[in-house]
Structure formats: C-alpha cells, structure tokens
Design a protein around this motif. Structure first.
Motif, PDB file in Angstrom:
ATOM      1  N   TYR A  86       0.844  -1.191   0.000  1.00  0.00           N
ATOM      2  CA  TYR A  86       0.000   0.000   0.000  1.00  0.00           C
ATOM      3  C   TYR A  86       0.882   1.244   0.000  1.00  0.00           C
ATOM      4  O   TYR A  86       2.075   1.198   0.324  1.00  0.00           O
ATOM      5  CB  TYR A  86      -0.943   0.015   1.205  1.00  0.00           C
ATOM      6  N   ASN A  87       0.290   2.354  -0.353  1.00  0.00           N
ATOM      7  CA  ASN A  87       1.011   3.622  -0.447  1.00  0.00           C
ATOM      8  C   ASN A  87       0.149   4.718   0.160  1.00  0.00           C
ATOM      9  O   ASN A  87      -0.974   4.944  -0.284  1.00  0.00           O
ATOM     10  CB  ASN A  87       1.333   3.944  -1.915  1.00  0.00           C
ATOM     11  N   HIS A  88       0.668   5.387   1.162  1.00  0.00           N
ATOM     12  CA  HIS A  88      -0.098   6.429   1.853  1.00  0.00           C
ATOM     13  C   HIS A  88       0.048   7.798   1.185  1.00  0.00           C
ATOM     14  O   HIS A  88      -0.617   8.753   1.599  1.00  0.00           O
ATOM     15  CB  HIS A  88       0.364   6.547   3.305  1.00  0.00           C
ATOM     16  N   ARG A  89       0.895   7.893   0.149  1.00  0.00           N
ATOM     17  CA  ARG A  89       1.104   9.168  -0.535  1.00  0.00           C
ATOM     18  C   ARG A  89       0.232   9.265  -1.780  1.00  0.00           C
ATOM     19  O   ARG A  89       0.005   8.279  -2.471  1.00  0.00           O
ATOM     20  CB  ARG A  89       2.572   9.335  -0.931  1.00  0.00           C
ATOM     21  N   LYS A  90      -0.210  10.477  -2.087  1.00  0.00           N
ATOM     22  CA  LYS A  90      -0.973  10.728  -3.302  1.00  0.00           C
ATOM     23  C   LYS A  90      -0.021  10.783  -4.489  1.00  0.00           C
ATOM     24  O   LYS A  90       1.068  11.354  -4.404  1.00  0.00           O
ATOM     25  CB  LYS A  90      -1.749  12.035  -3.173  1.00  0.00           C
ATOM     26  N   GLU A  91      -0.443  10.221  -5.605  1.00  0.00           N
ATOM     27  CA  GLU A  91       0.373  10.227  -6.814  1.00  0.00           C
ATOM     28  C   GLU A  91      -0.398  10.869  -7.955  1.00  0.00           C
ATOM     29  O   GLU A  91      -1.544  11.297  -7.794  1.00  0.00           O
ATOM     30  CB  GLU A  91       0.803   8.804  -7.173  1.00  0.00           C
ATOM     31  N   ARG A  92       0.229  10.906  -9.140  1.00  0.00           N
ATOM     32  CA  ARG A  92      -0.385  11.587 -10.266  1.00  0.00           C
ATOM     33  C   ARG A  92      -1.689  10.937 -10.704  1.00  0.00           C
ATOM     34  O   ARG A  92      -2.618  11.623 -11.118  1.00  0.00           O
ATOM     35  CB  ARG A  92       0.604  11.632 -11.438  1.00  0.00           C
ATOM     36  N   HIS A  93      -1.749   9.631 -10.644  1.00  0.00           N
ATOM     37  CA  HIS A  93      -2.954   8.961 -11.151  1.00  0.00           C
ATOM     38  C   HIS A  93      -3.657   8.118 -10.096  1.00  0.00           C
ATOM     39  O   HIS A  93      -4.630   7.437 -10.416  1.00  0.00           O
ATOM     40  CB  HIS A  93      -2.605   8.090 -12.367  1.00  0.00           C
ATOM     41  N   LEU A  94      -3.209   8.160  -8.844  1.00  0.00           N
ATOM     42  CA  LEU A  94      -3.820   7.334  -7.804  1.00  0.00           C
ATOM     43  C   LEU A  94      -4.053   8.146  -6.540  1.00  0.00           C
ATOM     44  O   LEU A  94      -3.246   9.034  -6.193  1.00  0.00           O
ATOM     45  CB  LEU A  94      -2.929   6.130  -7.472  1.00  0.00           C
ATOM     46  N   ASN A  95      -5.131   7.845  -5.857  1.00  0.00           N
ATOM     47  CA  ASN A  95      -5.379   8.399  -4.528  1.00  0.00           C
ATOM     48  C   ASN A  95      -4.538   7.647  -3.496  1.00  0.00           C
ATOM     49  O   ASN A  95      -4.128   6.502  -3.726  1.00  0.00           O
ATOM     50  CB  ASN A  95      -6.855   8.261  -4.166  1.00  0.00           C
ATOM     51  N   PRO A  96      -4.275   8.255  -2.351  1.00  0.00           N
ATOM     52  CA  PRO A  96      -3.552   7.523  -1.306  1.00  0.00           C
ATOM     53  C   PRO A  96      -4.405   6.400  -0.730  1.00  0.00           C
ATOM     54  O   PRO A  96      -5.624   6.380  -0.876  1.00  0.00           O
ATOM     55  CB  PRO A  96      -3.254   8.606  -0.265  1.00  0.00           C
ATOM     56  N   SER A  97      -3.751   5.486  -0.068  1.00  0.00           N
ATOM     57  CA  SER A  97      -4.460   4.366   0.546  1.00  0.00           C
ATOM     58  C   SER A  97      -5.366   4.849   1.678  1.00  0.00           C
ATOM     59  O   SER A  97      -5.107   5.884   2.309  1.00  0.00           O
ATOM     60  CB  SER A  97      -3.452   3.344   1.086  1.00  0.00           C
ATOM     61  N   VAL A  98      -6.411   4.090   1.926  1.00  0.00           N
ATOM     62  CA  VAL A  98      -7.305   4.430   3.032  1.00  0.00           C
ATOM     63  C   VAL A  98      -6.593   4.321   4.375  1.00  0.00           C
ATOM     64  O   VAL A  98      -7.057   4.892   5.368  1.00  0.00           O
ATOM     65  CB  VAL A  98      -8.541   3.507   3.021  1.00  0.00           C
ATOM     66  N   LEU A  99      -5.465   3.615   4.414  1.00  0.00           N
ATOM     67  CA  LEU A  99      -4.731   3.478   5.668  1.00  0.00           C
ATOM     68  C   LEU A  99      -4.050   4.778   6.072  1.00  0.00           C
ATOM     69  O   LEU A  99      -3.597   4.898   7.209  1.00  0.00           O
ATOM     70  CB  LEU A  99      -3.683   2.369   5.542  1.00  0.00           C
ATOM     71  N   ALA A 100      -3.946   5.734   5.145  1.00  0.00           N
ATOM     72  CA  ALA A 100      -3.344   7.015   5.502  1.00  0.00           C
ATOM     73  C   ALA A 100      -4.176   7.750   6.551  1.00  0.00           C
ATOM     74  O   ALA A 100      -3.628   8.421   7.423  1.00  0.00           O
ATOM     75  CB  ALA A 100      -3.190   7.887   4.245  1.00  0.00           C
ATOM     76  N   ASN A 101      -5.501   7.621   6.464  1.00  0.00           N
ATOM     77  CA  ASN A 101      -6.415   8.211   7.450  1.00  0.00           C
ATOM     78  C   ASN A 101      -7.456   7.169   7.818  1.00  0.00           C
ATOM     79  O   ASN A 101      -8.599   7.215   7.334  1.00  0.00           O
ATOM     80  CB  ASN A 101      -7.086   9.466   6.896  1.00  0.00           C
ATOM     81  N   PRO A 102      -7.092   6.190   8.630  1.00  0.00           N
ATOM     82  CA  PRO A 102      -8.030   5.099   8.933  1.00  0.00           C
ATOM     83  C   PRO A 102      -9.229   5.596   9.717  1.00  0.00           C
ATOM     84  O   PRO A 102      -9.103   6.347  10.682  1.00  0.00           O
ATOM     85  CB  PRO A 102      -7.181   4.124   9.760  1.00  0.00           C
ATOM     86  N   THR A 103     -10.416   5.184   9.278  1.00  0.00           N
ATOM     87  CA  THR A 103     -11.661   5.553   9.963  1.00  0.00           C
ATOM     88  C   THR A 103     -12.410   4.329  10.464  1.00  0.00           C
ATOM     89  O   THR A 103     -13.391   4.476  11.185  1.00  0.00           O
ATOM     90  CB  THR A 103     -12.568   6.346   9.005  1.00  0.00           C
ATOM     91  N   ALA A 104     -11.985   3.134  10.072  1.00  0.00           N
ATOM     92  CA  ALA A 104     -12.684   1.921  10.485  1.00  0.00           C
ATOM     93  C   ALA A 104     -12.333   1.566  11.930  1.00  0.00           C
ATOM     94  O   ALA A 104     -11.450   2.162  12.551  1.00  0.00           O
ATOM     95  CB  ALA A 104     -12.325   0.767   9.549  1.00  0.00           C
ATOM     96  N   ASN A 105     -13.050   0.591  12.456  1.00  0.00           N
ATOM     97  CA  ASN A 105     -12.799   0.136  13.820  1.00  0.00           C
ATOM     98  C   ASN A 105     -11.463  -0.583  13.901  1.00  0.00           C
ATOM     99  O   ASN A 105     -10.852  -0.934  12.892  1.00  0.00           O
ATOM    100  CB  ASN A 105     -13.920  -0.809  14.255  1.00  0.00           C
ATOM    101  N   ARG A 106     -11.009  -0.793  15.106  1.00  0.00           N
ATOM    102  CA  ARG A 106      -9.775  -1.562  15.308  1.00  0.00           C
ATOM    103  C   ARG A 106      -9.942  -2.948  14.721  1.00  0.00           C
ATOM    104  O   ARG A 106     -10.885  -3.670  15.072  1.00  0.00           O
ATOM    105  CB  ARG A 106      -9.464  -1.677  16.795  1.00  0.00           C
ATOM    106  N   PRO A 107      -9.050  -3.359  13.826  1.00  0.00           N
ATOM    107  CA  PRO A 107      -9.182  -4.718  13.279  1.00  0.00           C
ATOM    108  C   PRO A 107      -8.796  -5.756  14.325  1.00  0.00           C
ATOM    109  O   PRO A 107      -7.862  -5.557  15.110  1.00  0.00           O
ATOM    110  CB  PRO A 107      -8.203  -4.715  12.097  1.00  0.00           C
ATOM    111  N   SER A 108      -9.540  -6.845  14.333  1.00  0.00           N
ATOM    112  CA  SER A 108      -9.175  -7.937  15.226  1.00  0.00           C
ATOM    113  C   SER A 108      -7.920  -8.641  14.751  1.00  0.00           C
ATOM    114  O   SER A 108      -7.200  -9.239  15.544  1.00  0.00           O
ATOM    115  CB  SER A 108     -10.328  -8.940  15.322  1.00  0.00           C
TER     116      SER A 108
END
Length: 573
Positions: A86-108
């Motif tokens: 995964y990549n947390h940085r924004k690129e020319r043709h891709l959005n950053p990964s959702v892990l850059a700003n996680p909003t989901a619950n704690r994964p088990s």
C-alpha cells in the motif's frame, strides 16, 4: 490490467523459449471466473445460515486496482484487514491508501508486509526531480536510457512523469513504451479513469482531459519498430527482472556503452539478472550470461521437420477418411435396419410421400368429369411445411439479434478499408517458420551507468510504523519481507503496541498459524416487542473514539443448536 500482465508475460516467454505452462486461452478462461467489485462495495460470501462473511475492497494506492481487503464476519464480531503493498502518498494517477487516514474500527487481525521496513524515501517531488535529472544528463551526453518496468502497474505512473516533463519542456528526444501489449494497456488506462485519483476524474468531467491521451510517448511492440528512432532515446521496456523480454534484449545491445544508463524504479526480484546488476552497480564489470534464442531451422534439420509435418498430415488425413468411412457404414446399417428404402423412388414421388398432406378447401369437392364427390373419398393435397415466425419479446421490448449488428459493422469496416488484396491475405496467412531454441553462452560486459531510484509506490519504514500505531490491531501478522526487515518490524510492533496487541506473528514460508479469535460472545435473536421495550444507554469507550449502545437484560437463554456465529450486544456507532 492483470490480463494484460499475463498476456505480456506469455509474449515475452514464448519469443525465446518453448513455453507451454499456459497459453492465452488459459488466461482468458481464468479471468472469466473473476467477480468484479468497486471500491467500498460490500460483497457477501454465503458460508452458512448462521455465519455471514463480507469482503470489502479499499484503495491501496500502489497500482491501478490495487486493493486493501477488509473481511468481516457476522457484521462486526471479527474484522480482518489484509494490507500488503500500500502507499499512503498521493500520486499523479492514484489516490492515497485508506490506511493514511483510517476511519474503520480496530481490526481484530491485521495482515501486513515488511517489504520496505528499512526504506527511507524523500518526498515525491524530490524523487521525480532526481529521476528526470539523471535521464536528461544521459540524453545530453548522446546516450540511451533503459528503464525496466512492469506491464501495467507502476508503468502508468512513470509514463505520466515522463510525458508531463516532455510536454513541459517541449523535448524532441524519442520517448518509447516498448511492451508486447503497449497499445492495449494504454487504451485500457484511458477507459479506467474511475479507478484513478479524484483530480483526474474531476478534470475529465470538467474539460474532458484524459492524461493517457499521450502526445510525446510512442507505443511500440517490437525491436524492429524501435530501430526507426535514430539518436539518443528513452525506452520503458518490460520486464524489471531482466530475465526475459525487451529489457534483456536492450541490455545486451546497450550495456557495453558507457554513455548509456539503466535506471531501475522497481526493485528486481532476488537471484535475477536485474538484482545482479544492482548489486554490482558503480564500476564496470562483466559476468557470464546464458540467453535463450529462437533461430530458424536450416539444412537437414529443416528437411527432417518438413518430412515429419508431411507424415503427420498424411496420418491425420488417413484418420479422417477412416472416421468418415465408419460414419457412412453406420448410417447405412441404420437405414437398412429401419427398412426404409428410398433409392428406387422418383424425386417427385419421394417428395410427395414425405410432405404433410391436408385438405385444400379452395379446390371444388365435386369432380365433374367422373361425377364423383371428392370429399366422400377423403382426398388430400400435399402442402409444403410452413412455420409462423413471430417476433420474440421480453420485459424490455422486442429481442434484438446482436449478430446482425456485428455482421453489419464488419461489412461497413470492410467497405471503409477497401477490398482485401492478395498481399493482405498472404500477410494474414503467412505460415509460421519452423524454429528451435538454443542456449547462447556469452560474457556480458557492463560499462553503462546503473541507478536505482525508488518509485515503486510503497510506503517506507517510518510510515509503516506510524500506520500500525494508528490502527492498533488486536493481532498482527507480518509477511512478505526479508528476514532482517521482518524481525525489525516485529520488535517495533511488540514495543509500540504493548498492551494493545495480543500477539505479533511472523510465520515462515508455508507455515500454518492459528489466528482464531478467542471470544465468548454469542449471537442472540430478540423479538421485536422485546427490543421496543428495552432501554438503551450510550457509553463512550476508553479511547473516546467510539461509542457503544448498552442495555441490561435479565432472562434465560436456551438453544438446541450449538451457536457458531459470534457477535455482541454492544455495537460501536
């Protein structure tokens, strides 16, 4: 895009070796079995009536279509997050990964990788500038630049970097994408803007601007087409390992010239030609290399091949004639067995005898010559069979035969392109020249400069550690990394997540581990009337990030079936 990767890999292997592991039909059959999903689409997997498993894809930010998978059991009881590459940085043709700003619950359970645990990357702008400076320096010194790339992953980002630089500075140096599927891959990229960054989508909606309508980059798929470009040039060629494909051919052609440069943007796999080049980068060196080459048969080998093909065709013809004779013999036996013998009948009589006969109401029933009433003798006249063809309808109207439009389109294209000439037919029906594979042993002299500039689209070590601290998984499994990098990330996770993560595991290859959730929570179905009278209260969790709806109930539970699905009364909101 995965299909294009497999196509290109097959083309690279079949060019210089007898590759029969799979063919293009196998690739098509495999991808026909795929289920296509969109980002954030919840797809249920039916396991049983009492257990529900949902999978949800999220953007990984690494490649076009790259995915971080969330696997949820019974809606909230078990939440597994599979985040590799995964990549947390924004690129020319891709959005950053959702892990850059996680909003989901704690994964088990979190499954992640340690591939770049030791890596330290500069900002994207600095890395792009360093890459372009290295390319332009080589071109100004009258040298060629080879950039080994993948087929349809990181190649798209690198192609945009080069295309935008060429357009900004109005450069005249040839910029060439050389893969077996270059045309098809770029054409697919033009039609998949919905999977790219939000900025690209907005630009297309507002001004119909498509970044993959290339103005400077040239698409080619053979070395013969590459020869038409004279002088210094930049070539993006597959594959990054330099074990096969056009990148290996250009290495053999350009590696001895000190003016040329080989720039890796993707780290090649270990124990490959590309890895050996990176390990020895710096000073000129040489190493033995065995290359497979396909050569045409000549002399006695060609004569023996032609004789084998002739004998094979003769055997196939004899087998076909034998099958036809057996089929005729079987048909004759069935005809004799049924007792039908139509050979001595005249054509008209046989036709009349087999046509259905009905009464013709338009003919007079009285024969005035013989004075006989025809109806009294039940005379019938033969009629040809007639089938009433009616239009077929469905819920949306009349059913359309798509083949008619396909045929019409083909005819229209034929009229537009003109009649097919004999030269075109000969080019289409050109027979495959008999060939064989030989091993060429040579010593490769490397005098060109070799650089590695990390543009592989993965998060570095510091970013990985920060994301682990934000997710706070209850269990962590680390895979896909060297032994040193994996051990380092395990030690960091155990110290940084102490008291929050129950277990940090790093399994070996093919090792099976038990990651079962140890819970004693059961799913209970309550009647609607009981839920309506239950008093719920909202409580905050210790981390103050989540709230829970909690209720107290004093009752007796009974079940005749041992429950397997786990859930909780308290559901985070």
């Amino acid at each position: 895009m995965g299909q294009m990767v497999m196509y290109d890999a097959y083309g690279s292997r079949i060019k210089d070796e007898n590759f029969d592991t799979y063919n293009l039909d196998d690739v098509d059959a495999a991808f026909d079995l795929f289920t296509k999903l969109k980002y954030s689409q919840c797809y249920p997997l039916s396991v049983s009536d009492r257990t529900a498993i949902d999978i949800i894809p999220y953007e990984a930010g690494h490649t076009l279509g790259g995915t971080v998978w969330r696997i949820v059991k019974d809606k909230e009881s078990d939440d597994i997050l599979y985040a590799v590459d995964y990549n947390h940085r924004k690129e020319r043709h891709l959005n950053p990964s959702v892990l850059a700003n996680p909003t989901a619950n704690r994964p088990s359970l979190l499954i992640t990788d340690a591939y770049n645990a030791f890596a330290k990357f500069e900002k994207r702008e600095q890395r792009d500038t360093e890459l372009l400076d290295c390319v332009m320096k080589t071109l100004r010194e009258n040298g060629n630049v080879l950039m080994p790339i993948d087929t349809a992953g990181r190649m798209l980002e690198l192609l945009l970097v080069m295309e935008q630089h060429w357009e900004k500075n109005r450069l005249s140096y040839p910029l060439i994408l050389l893969t077996n599927q270059s045309y098809t891959t770029v054409d697919f990229a033009r039609s998949q803007l919905e999977w790219m960054s939000t900025e690209i989508g907005n630009n297309f909606d507002n001004s119909r601007e498509n970044p993959f309508v290339l103005k400077y980059a040239k698409l080619r798929h053979s070395l013969q087409e590459l020869d038409e470009f004279i002088g210094p040039k930049v070539v993006l060629a597959t594959s990054p390992t330099l074990t096969c494909g056009f990148s290996l051919d250009l290495l053999l052609k350009w590696g001895h010239d000190s003016r040329n440069a080989i720039i890796f943007t993707i780290k090649p796999d270990p124990d490959t030609t590309g890895a050996r080049l990176l390990a020895s980068a710096g000073a000129p060196f040489r190493f033995p290399l065995t290359v497979k080459r396909r050569v045409l048969l000549e002399g006695q080998e060609l004569a023996d091949y032609n004789q084998r093909e002739k004998d094979k065709k003769a055997a196939e013809l004899a087998q076909k004639r034998l099958e036809e004779a057996e089929a005729e013999k079987k048909a004759l036996e069935e005809k004799q067995k049924s007792g039908s013998n139509l050979e001595d009948m005249e054509d008209v009589e046989s036709l009349v005898s087999i046509l259905p006969v009905v009464h013709n109401p338009f003919v007079s029933s009285y024969d005035w010559v013989n004075g006989v009433d025809m109806l009294s003798h039940n005379v019938k006249y033969p009629l040809f069979p007639f089938e009433d063809q009616r239009n077929k309808w469905d819920d949306y109207g009349m059913v359309v035969d798509h083949e008619r439009f396909v045929t019409g389109f083909a005819e229209a294209m034929a009229l537009e392109t003109g009649p097919q000439t004999d030269a075109d037919k000969e080019q289409e029906e050109e027979p495959v020249q008999p060939s064989k594979i030989i091993d060429v042993h040579d010593t490769l002299h490397i005098n060109c400069s070799i650089r590695y500039l990390a543009l592989d689209g993965r998060s570095d070590g510091a970013s990985i550690q920060r994301i682990l601290g934000q997710l706070e998984p209850r269990k962590l499994i680390i895979i896909h990394g060297s032994e040193e990098a994996t051990n380092a990330l395990v030690e960091h996770a155990r110290s940084a997540l102490k008291g929050k993560c129950d277990a940090v595991l790093a399994p070996d290859l093919n090792q099976v581990i038990d990651a079962t959730s140890d819970t004693n929570i059961y799913k209970v179905l309550l009647p609607g009337a009981m839920l309506a009278t239950t008093k719920w209260q909202t409580l905050k969790a210790k981390d103050e990030k989540h709230t829970y709806d909690v209720a107290y109930m004093d009752t007796t539970l009974s079940s005749t079936v041992q429950p397997t699905a786990l859930t909780t009364f308290a559901t985070p909101t």
